[in-house]
Design a protein around this motif. Sequence first.
Motif: not given
Length: 147
Positions: A33-46, A61-71
Amino acid sequence: MEHSNDTIMLDEEDRPEPLEKASLGARLGAFLVDHVIITILAVMPAMLVLGDNPGRIAVMVSLALLAAFLLYGVKDMVKGRSPGKVLFGIGVRMREDTEEVPSAGKRFVRNLFGFLWPIDFCILAFSRNRIKIGDKITGADVYRLPK
């Protein structure tokens, strides 16, 4: 109960029972559940900001990875629980005192090791003690919480 210097000491029978460790199924469900939420929050804005311009894929990809790391780092910041953990009735607590929520720093550190999830999954599924790397380092674990 005994009183000493304005501190209330609980007799053994008055202490709450330690919490039961969360099951592998509950932990896996919460992770997904958390992985799906974090993926959406990290990838969609980028994707929305950068569009589908092939020259910008590396930046996206760099922005999405940074966002995922922080989330991932902050996902358990509300009382030791993430959305997935709330859904499955579990939460992060200290092993020494299962009533105690780890400090924000400890929760952040334990979650940074989430990127080692394949190793952690093997530890949870096949080891005797079932304590993930980040939990071992911080003295925390995941427990089933009372309703």
